[in-house]
Design a protein around this motif. Structure first.
Motif, PDB file in Angstrom:
ATOM      1  N   GLU A   1      85.883  32.211  27.248  1.00  0.00           N
ATOM      2  CA  GLU A   1      85.692  32.798  25.906  1.00  0.00           C
ATOM      3  C   GLU A   1      83.968  31.989  25.462  1.00  0.00           C
ATOM      4  OE1 GLU A   1      87.302  31.820  21.351  1.00  0.00           O
ATOM      5  OE2 GLU A   1      88.640  31.964  23.133  1.00  0.00           O
ATOM      6  N   ALA A   2      84.139  30.727  26.043  1.00  0.00           N
ATOM      7  CA  ALA A   2      82.787  30.305  25.860  1.00  0.00           C
ATOM      8  C   ALA A   2      81.414  30.572  26.547  1.00  0.00           C
ATOM      9  CB  ALA A   2      83.000  28.686  26.280  1.00  0.00           C
TER      10      ALA A   2
ATOM     11  N   ASP B   1      78.058  32.667  24.983  1.00  0.00           N
ATOM     12  CA  ASP B   1      76.598  32.435  25.484  1.00  0.00           C
ATOM     13  C   ASP B   1      76.036  33.439  26.143  1.00  0.00           C
ATOM     14  OD1 ASP B   1      76.878  29.660  24.858  1.00  0.00           O
ATOM     15  OD2 ASP B   1      77.636  28.690  26.681  1.00  0.00           O
ATOM     16  N   LEU B   2      76.820  34.528  26.711  1.00  0.00           N
ATOM     17  CA  LEU B   2      76.466  35.721  27.463  1.00  0.00           C
ATOM     18  C   LEU B   2      75.670  36.429  26.118  1.00  0.00           C
ATOM     19  CD1 LEU B   2      78.801  36.642  30.016  1.00  0.00           C
ATOM     20  CD2 LEU B   2      76.503  35.528  30.574  1.00  0.00           C
TER      21      LEU B   2
ATOM     22  N   LYS C   1      73.199  27.971  27.236  1.00  0.00           N
ATOM     23  CA  LYS C   1      74.413  27.025  27.220  1.00  0.00           C
ATOM     24  C   LYS C   1      74.568  26.478  25.564  1.00  0.00           C
ATOM     25  CE  LYS C   1      76.632  23.182  29.475  1.00  0.00           C
ATOM     26  NZ  LYS C   1      76.552  22.108  30.437  1.00  0.00           N
ATOM     27  N   ASP C   2      75.898  26.836  25.432  1.00  0.00           N
ATOM     28  CA  ASP C   2      76.452  26.231  24.064  1.00  0.00           C
ATOM     29  C   ASP C   2      75.503  26.898  22.920  1.00  0.00           C
ATOM     30  OD1 ASP C   2      78.066  24.418  25.148  1.00  0.00           O
ATOM     31  OD2 ASP C   2      76.964  22.881  25.003  1.00  0.00           O
TER      32      ASP C   2
ATOM     33  N   THR D   1      77.050  29.674  35.698  1.00  0.00           N
ATOM     34  CA  THR D   1      78.425  30.297  36.006  1.00  0.00           C
ATOM     35  C   THR D   1      78.613  31.640  35.850  1.00  0.00           C
ATOM     36  OG1 THR D   1      79.107  29.464  33.935  1.00  0.00           O
ATOM     37  CG2 THR D   1      78.920  27.765  35.714  1.00  0.00           C
ATOM     38  N   ALA D   2      77.662  32.231  34.878  1.00  0.00           N
ATOM     39  CA  ALA D   2      78.167  33.715  34.574  1.00  0.00           C
ATOM     40  C   ALA D   2      76.717  34.250  34.227  1.00  0.00           C
ATOM     41  CB  ALA D   2      78.958  33.527  33.248  1.00  0.00           C
ATOM     42  N   VAL D   3      76.754  35.717  34.174  1.00  0.00           N
ATOM     43  CA  VAL D   3      75.621  36.564  34.520  1.00  0.00           C
ATOM     44  C   VAL D   3      75.907  37.750  33.362  1.00  0.00           C
ATOM     45  CG1 VAL D   3      74.073  37.848  35.619  1.00  0.00           C
ATOM     46  CG2 VAL D   3      74.906  35.938  36.793  1.00  0.00           C
TER      47      VAL D   3
END
Length: 538
Positions: free
Chosen positions: A413-414, A418-419, A438-439, A503-505
């Motif tokens: 979810e976080a 951010d994405l 981030k955040d 960590t995510a794209v």
């Protein structure tokens, strides 16, 4: 077939004995009319203009006395008459024209004062179709163009701002206007009708959803002459189109020195970006340098958002533009003035914030009264050698897109928050664009590189520099997400993001090598979503 000129030379000084006044904007009208009458000029007028002049106790003849024909059709037909246009178009040193005027009892008109129905304002007000059409002026532009064409003998005034210079010139020349003065008035008059017609044709194209009209016209009014353009050897001016989209063109400058060409360009980029963030949902701040963001963040308050945005690249923020999506308060203002800033733009500013910023006399503070709607349609224009490139605004908003998870691991979810944030920012970064976040704050931005890999590496390097400046051991990109404005053509760009600690794209997808890129993401435990929408920005 072209019409051949008789090559009759234009006189230098033409005495002004008769003037026709017919204006929609009556600013300064009575004082101007009184000064003309005092100088012995006979006044002719129409409708509401004639009424305003007469009520001021100034002698004026109604145009119907000249035409011997009443105004008809709710005033649509009043000046479209040979007695008027013959008086405007006659070449007074041409014997044939003089004879025609004598035969038809046409007396010359030396000065025409016309401004047009407020089509642009009525259109911007959201009026209905019929009301907008009714405010398309016909007789006014006809008189303006006739007078401007015959500037050899007729002076045409289309702007109340020119009343003073007309009176001064008349006084200097004993009641006459010079050819050079008439030429400049004519040039301004043709520019005015061109801009007016551009607004009308643009409205029709938009209303009828004609995407590519055969003829495309644009117009605007000069707001400021800039000291120079992007560089000191380039000339520049700022023109406003009259459209009411909140932004730098419609903003009220509360303080600070005049905006430069680059200030306006960068401030527009900053405010369009921050307009992506709904103030009902979050406070947001964007810091722009050279039309690219160097820090963007959401926060619990504008102060919090500003500090998070500043942390992304405090070096580049020096001399930047700060845009906020809510009322600038004292707490945010106190933080912003600690760093040299060129412009602050916000929907509103509190009195306390204004007082804080007043201590920086050169800092420009602009308030707009609202935010631009990122979904609103409109045209973007770019000049190229011999032509214009015209396209619609990029109205795609990440909240409206269907995000497709393409990897084995779905974002948390976080990460998803951010994405979305990162892709929202990527829309406003020059391509190739890579955004680490981030955040809900940018932690590294790579912009305008020829290679997407280079953008990834530059963004990571920026994040490392920011971490060192903050005495942090880990780069800010560790544990971040990354957004790309377009697809990754190869896996190498993705690997650069992995090296940075993402960590995510989020990316549009659509590459011939999507499968390879997805496999690389899976191999490194990344979550990846496709948007199906690209955000190139050149």
């Amino acid at each position: 077939m072209a019409i051949t000129s008789k090559k009759i030379p234009a006189p230098d000084l033409v005495p002004v004995r008769r003037a026709l006044l017919s204006v929609s904007d009556k600013t300064g009208l009575v004082d101007f009319a009184r000064a003309l009458a005092h100088a012995g000029v006979e006044l002719i007028s129409t409708g509401g203009t004639a009424k305003a002049i007469a009520q001021a106790g100034i002698a004026v003849r109604d145009v119907s006395e000249i035409t011997s024909f009443p105004e008809i059709m709710d005033g649509r037909v009043k000046t479209l008459h040979p007695a008027i246009h013959g008086a405007l178009l006659a070449i007074r040193d041409d014997p044939e024209h003089v004879e025609a005027m004598k035969t038809h009892d046409i007396e010359p008109i030396d000065l025409v004062v016309v401004n047009l129905y407020p089509f642009e304002d009525v259109r911007a007000s959201g009026a209905d179709y019929a009301s907008i059409v009714e405010n398309i002026d016909i007789g006014g532009p006809a008189m303006v163009r006739a007078s401007a064409k015959n500037h050899a003998y007729v002076a045409i005034v289309t702007d109340p701002d020119d009343y003073a210079s007309v009176l001064t010139t008349l006084e200097m020349n004993n009641g006459a206007l010079s050819l050079n003065f008439r030429q400049h008035l004519a040039a301004k008059a043709f520019a005015r009708t061109a801009s007016y017609d551009a607004a009308i044709s643009g409205w029709f194209a938009q209303t009828l959803e004609i995407e590519h009209p055969t003829w495309r016209a644009f117009g605007g009014r000069l707001e400021n002459v800039m000291r120079y353009g992007e560089n000191p050897h380039q000339q520049a001016g700022f023109y406003v189109t009259g459209k009411k989209r909140p932004g730098v063109a419609t903003a009220h400058q509360l303080q600070g020195k005049q905006l430069s060409y680059n200030n306006i360009n960068d401030t527009d980029a900053a405010f369009e970006l921050v307009g992506e963030f709904d103030p009902a949902r979050t406070a947001a701040v964007a810091i722009i340098k050279h039309a690219n963001p160097c820090g963007v963040a959401e926060g619990a308050s504008l102060k919090d958002a500003y500090l998070k945005a500043l942390a992304c690249d405090p070096v580049s923020a020096f001399g930047g533009i700060v845009a906020l999506n809510g009322l600038l308060d004292a707490q945010a203002a106190e933080e912003i003035v600690k760093t040299f800033t060129e412009v602050i733009i916000a929907p509103q500013a509190s009195e306390e914030a204004q007082a804080i910023i007043a201590a920086k006399k050169n800092l420009r503070l602009l308030v707009t009264g609202g935010l631009p709607d990122p979904r609103a349609t409109g045209m973007m224009v770019k000049s190229v050698a011999g032509g214009l490139l015209v396209q619609g605004r990029d109205t795609a908003v990440v909240d409206d897109l269907v995000l497709k998870v393409v990897t084995k691991r779905a974002p948390s979810e976080a990460e998803m928050a951010d994405l979305r944030f990162a892709f929202r920012v990527a829309k406003h970064v020059k391509s190739n664009a890579i955004i680490y976040a981030k955040d809900c704050a940018t932690v590294g931005i790579g912009a305008g590189q020829m290679s997407r890999v280079d953008s990834s590496r530059i963004a990571a390097r920026k994040a490392q520099d920011a971490a060192e400046a903050a005495n942090r051991a880990d780069p800010l990109t560790k544990g971040s997400v990354v957004a790309s404005d377009a697809f990754f053509p190869f896996a190498d760009g993705l690997l650069a993001a992995v090296e940075a600690g993402a960590t995510a794209v989020i990316q549009p997808g659509g590459s011939m090598r999507d499968d390879e890129v997805i496999a690389t993401a899976d191999a490194h435990g990344l979550a990846m979503v496709f948007t199906g929408t690209r955000h190139f920005r050149h």
